[in-house]
Design an enzyme around this catalytic site. Structure first.
Site: not given
Length: 357
Positions: A144-146
């Site tokens: 997720l995300s980073a």
């Protein structure tokens, strides 16, 4: 990964071991002595009891401000692994590397083959495979995300390792090489051309194929990592799978959300893209299934965890997985929610006082 001798590999396998969980409700254990660890990451893992031989491995990367155990609790990966019989690896960022616990997907030294955080994760994978005799042809990665952006890094720098990847609210490989450019790309500013992104992907490793399949998830209302990044990821990977730029995807609705699919020349689904209607930045969950809503863990009526595992063909699409506490609620639907909460509060107080085990 660096060319380690067979002796060192075997030593790493024997030394890879687990220690007790940090919390009584944490199913993850520490993986230690897995290699030189140039990225100084922590490694956590979950191996179900009675894991079958040659089981798959799923690598799960948390987002900023999150921990491995917190992300597992939110997504329910360990519950699914217990049910479907696969091992889990959770690389975990340390504050000494990044104050916000973000994987450094934008740092040149951490986003290259044989270096930094990318090499640390590769070493963890090798230690897990050797220690538990996992199936090298069924290694997958998601984040997720980073963690999603770091998933892009791993798929680009070590494509020969993975059968598939899933990027949630992430960014394409090579789109940024510093903190300022990372923030710009997250907001959708100054994105590299599709041709340049494709070039960066091909140059990240000496690999010539076959390439991992790809699942891309993004909320339509994400204001932290804007949705154009999902389109850039698709553009980066389409030609690597031999998909013509003009070839239209097939589109269906799944649990009220759009799913687009691209197939290769043999008719195999190699790229899928979910656009989660009205969702902001986070991992989409179905509250009546596995996972627990919380910060960046969003009840969107669809379980990304289960759908991703099904896309990778490591989870039975006919099996509904519920966490233990949700099974209890399903077995007693007429129990008042308020009474349940009061009972739990009392029991917790008694346990704290040493009066209840």
């Amino acid at each position: 990964m660096r060319n380690l001798s067979d002796t060192i590999s075997r030593l790493a396998a024997r030394r890879a071991q687990t220690v007790a969980p940090e919390r009584h409700d944490d199913p993850l254990r520490d993986l230690v002595n897995f290699g030189s660890n140039p990225g100084a990451l922590r490694a956590r893992s979950h191996v179900p009891e009675n894991l079958p031989g040659s089981a798959p491995l799923v690598v799960v990367l948390h987002g900023c401000t999150q921990t491995a155990s917190g992300y597992d609790h939110g997504t329910g990966w360990s519950a699914l692994a217990d049910s479907q019989g696969f091992a889990l690896l959770f690389p975990e960022q340390q504050r000494s590397n990044n104050a916000n616990l973000c994987f450094n997907w934008f740092e040149p030294g951490d986003m290259m083959r044989n270096g930094g955080e990318a090499l640390s994760i590769r070493q963890m994978i090798e230690a897990m495979v050797l220690a538990h005799r996992l199936d090298r042809s069924r290694i997958f990665i998601t984040g997720l995300s980073a963690g999603g952006a770091m998933t892009s890094v791993m798929l680009a720098t070590y494509p020969e390792v993975f059968a598939g990847g899933a990027i949630i609210a992430g960014l394409p490989f090579g789109t940024a090489n510093s903190i300022p450019t990372a923030f710009d790309r997250m907001r959708g500013h100054g994105s590299r051309s599709q041709a340049r992104l494709q070039q960066l992907l091909r140059a990240a490793s000496p690999h010539t194929g076959p390439w991992p399949t790809l699942s891309v998830w993004h909320g339509s209302a994400d204001q932290i990592v804007v949705g154009s990044n999902a389109d850039d990821i698709i553009g980066q990977w389409r030609t690597i799978h031999g998909i013509d730029d003009e070839a239209p995807p097939s589109t269906t609705m799944v649990d009220g959300h759009s799913r687009r699919v691209w197939k290769d020349g043999s008719g195999r689904e190699v790229i899928e893209q979910y656009r989660i209607k009205g969702m902001g930045h986070g991992t989409p969950l179905a509250a009546n299934g596995i996972g627990t809503p919380g910060p960046f863990m969003i009840d969107a009526g669809i379980s990304s965890t289960q759908r991703i595992a099904q896309f990778w063909q490591i989870a039975d699409p006919q099996v509904e997985i519920l966490l233990p506490q949700k099974r209890e609620r399903a077995a007693a639907p007429d129990k008042p929610a308020r009474a349940e909460g009061i009972t739990r509060t009392i029991e917790d107080a008694l346990r704290s006082a040493g009066l209840l085990r």
